[in-house]
Write a protein that holds these residues in place. Structure first.
Motif, PDB file in Angstrom:
ATOM      1  N   ILE A 115       0.877  -1.111  -0.017  1.00 31.66           N
ATOM      2  CA  ILE A 115       0.019  -0.438  -0.105  1.00 31.66           C
ATOM      3  C   ILE A 115       0.702   1.206   0.156  1.00 31.66           C
ATOM      4  N   VAL A 118      -6.860  -8.189   1.239  1.00 25.73           N
ATOM      5  CA  VAL A 118      -6.224  -8.527   2.655  1.00 25.73           C
ATOM      6  C   VAL A 118      -7.521 -10.082   2.907  1.00 25.73           C
ATOM      7  N   ALA A 161      -1.316 -12.576   5.793  1.00 26.42           N
ATOM      8  CA  ALA A 161      -1.253 -12.603   7.483  1.00 26.42           C
ATOM      9  C   ALA A 161      -2.680 -13.320   7.479  1.00 26.42           C
TER      10      ALA A 161
HETATM   11  N1  PMP Z   1      -4.796  -3.327   5.082  1.00 29.01           N
HETATM   12  C1  PMP Z   1      -5.947  -4.200   6.172  1.00 29.01           C
HETATM   13  C2  PMP Z   1      -7.325  -4.289   4.978  1.00 29.01           C
HETATM   14  C3  PMP Z   1      -5.962  -4.924   7.004  1.00 29.01           C
HETATM   15  O1  PMP Z   1      -6.656  -4.745   8.218  1.00 29.01           O
HETATM   16  C4  PMP Z   1      -4.762  -5.271   7.391  1.00 29.01           C
HETATM   17  C5  PMP Z   1      -3.905  -5.828   8.859  1.00 29.01           C
HETATM   18  N2  PMP Z   1      -3.147  -7.272   8.664  1.00 29.01           N
HETATM   19  C6  PMP Z   1      -3.150  -5.064   6.647  1.00 29.01           C
HETATM   20  C7  PMP Z   1      -3.721  -4.368   5.427  1.00 29.01           C
HETATM   21  C8  PMP Z   1      -1.371  -5.491   6.542  1.00 29.01           C
HETATM   22  O2  PMP Z   1      -1.967  -6.549   5.435  1.00 29.01           O
HETATM   23  P1  PMP Z   1       0.089  -6.790   6.724  1.00 29.01           P
HETATM   24  O3  PMP Z   1      -0.258  -7.494   7.808  1.00 29.01           O
HETATM   25  O4  PMP Z   1       0.171  -8.237   5.612  1.00 29.01           O
HETATM   26  O5  PMP Z   1       1.033  -5.701   6.024  1.00 29.01           O
END
Ligand code: PMP
Ligand code: GLN
Length: 388
Positions: free
Chosen positions: A104, A204, A234
């Motif tokens: 992002i 995600v 994740a």
């Molecule tokens: N986007 C959203 C909507 C989330 O809830 C999260 C938390 N998992 C993330 C991005 C971040 O994901 P990551 O842990 O893979 O960086």
């Protein structure tokens, strides 16, 4: 949570530490049950963990290639084809990142010029506004309106200006649990095409849908060529600490994000990339596990929140339930959540942190149900003390 820090650049002063860090720290300090930060209290499948151990033992411990290891990029391409019938070239259209968070941030840093506007649906995941501010952009919220988190598309079109560059979508949506419908994604697509906007879509929670089904924004006609699709291992595999994420996009957009990503982490998690490649290569064997696993916790927490007189808002996916607390208290959600651990030994997240519009979300609280049934049972007992 804002802090004052004389070293920190002024545009980041308002951010301080994230609500998730604050609330998890509060849970640790008070011994409360943590229904705040969204992480499971169980690990993902043994076979995936063993694949990571194997990868370490077999010597996958040096920098992986900048785009990510070929096996993982191929497995991501296969995943997009299998689930969404979207074809991406693993050589040029897929980039492995340090979690979805980096995908992002790298995308926004690559696309947003100073004062460019990024449209986000409010409430929104906390890293979006921070990343837009890091890029010197402007966050322009479009409200998701209660009771069903609907979108006023006339309003959305009215705020599109010559400075609007990106529409940032998140479905299934954190914090509301909304899964965007085909009609809604179609309407967003129409505006992106009409006004020549790039879409970034954070998916995600793509494998965490309890009602309805997940559609990728890139599946909408005319969107694959203007969309960066972001996801992560994740939530799908209950391995939030591994931080393996990715993006899929047309070649030039992928290249743009890669340029910024190189200077954030360069690369990450070589052995974990091997293990996630293994997980994704197994078709739906592992992707199909998490939703059934969380059905009971979700049902149980919905019932227990209802029983104490809280109104549970409409939701169809993710780890989260949102409640209106105004039926049981006059307090704002921040005060309520900061007191809750001492009062009954439970941590939740005040929704006001997911809003940029002042005063919004003060009656709303987010509860995470990504926990084993015994933990939800204990939380239920503690929550019953709130019964009027
Ligand atoms: N986007 C959203 C909507 C989330 O809830 C999260 C938390 N998992 C993330 C991005 C971040 O994901 P990551 O842990 O893979 O960086
Ligand atoms: N995505 C998780 C949540 O919304 C938090 C992840 C984090 O702490 N960065 O709770």
């Amino acid at each position: 949570m804002p802090t004052t820090n004389s070293y920190l650049v002024s545009r980041m002063q308002a951010f301080g530490s994230t609500i998730f860090a604050t609330m998890s720290e509060l849970a640790t300090r008070t011994g409360a049950i943590n229904l705040g930060q969204g992480f499971p209290n169980f690990d993902g499948p043994e076979q995936i963990k063993k694949a990571a151990i194997r990868a370490i033992e077999e010597g996958h411990n040096q920098y992986p290639p900048g785009l990510g290891i070929p096996a993982l990029r191929e497995a991501i391409a296969q995943h997009q084809k299998t689930f969404y019938n979207l074809a991406y070239d693993p050589e040029t259209e897929i980039l492995v990142t340090a979690g979805a968070t980096e995908a992002i941030t790298a995308s926004l840093l690559a696309l947003v010029e100073p004062r460019d506007e990024v449209i986000v649906f409010e409430p929104f995941y906390d890293s979006y506004h921070a990343a837009i501010v890091l890029a010197h952009g402007e966050t322009i919220p479009v409200p998701l309106r209660q009771p069903d988190w609907s979108i006023d598309f006339d309003y959305m079109e009215s705020i599109i200006s010559s400075r609007t560059r990106v529409v940032l979508v998140n479905s299934p949506h954190n914090p509301t649990g909304k899964v965007f419908t085909k009609q809604e994604l179609g309407a967003i697509a129409e505006l992106c095409i009409k006004h020549d906007l790039i879409a970034i879509t954070d998916e995600v929670y793509e494998h965490l849908v309890f009602e309805g089904s997940h559609i990728s924004l890139a599946q909408m006609p005319g969107m694959r060529e203007r969309t960066i699709v972001i996801s992560s291992a994740a939530k799908t595999f209950s391995l939030t600490g591994w931080k393996i994420g990715w993006l899929c996009a047309p070649r030039e957009l992928t290249q743009a994000a890669r340029t910024t990503k190189q200077f954030l982490t360069y690369v990450n998690g070589a052995p974990f990339q091997e293990a996630i490649a293994f997980a994704l290569q197994s078709g739906n064997k592992f992707t199909s596990l998490i939703t059934p696993q969380l059905e009971d916790p979700r049902r149980q927490l919905t019932t227990s929140l209802g029983e104490i007189g809280l109104k549970v808002c409409s939701n169809s996916g993710t780890y989260f339930l949102v409640t209106d607390i105004s039926t049981i208290t006059d307090e704002d959600s921040m005060t309520f959540c900061l007191e809750l651990p001492q009062r009954i030994g439970v941590v939740a997240v005040p929704m006001e942190v997911f809003y940029k519009t002042p005063g919004s979300g003060r009656n709303l609280v987010r509860w995470a149900f990504c926990k084993t049934p015994n933990v939800i049972d204990q939380a239920t007992q503690r929550l019953s003390q709130l019964k009027l």
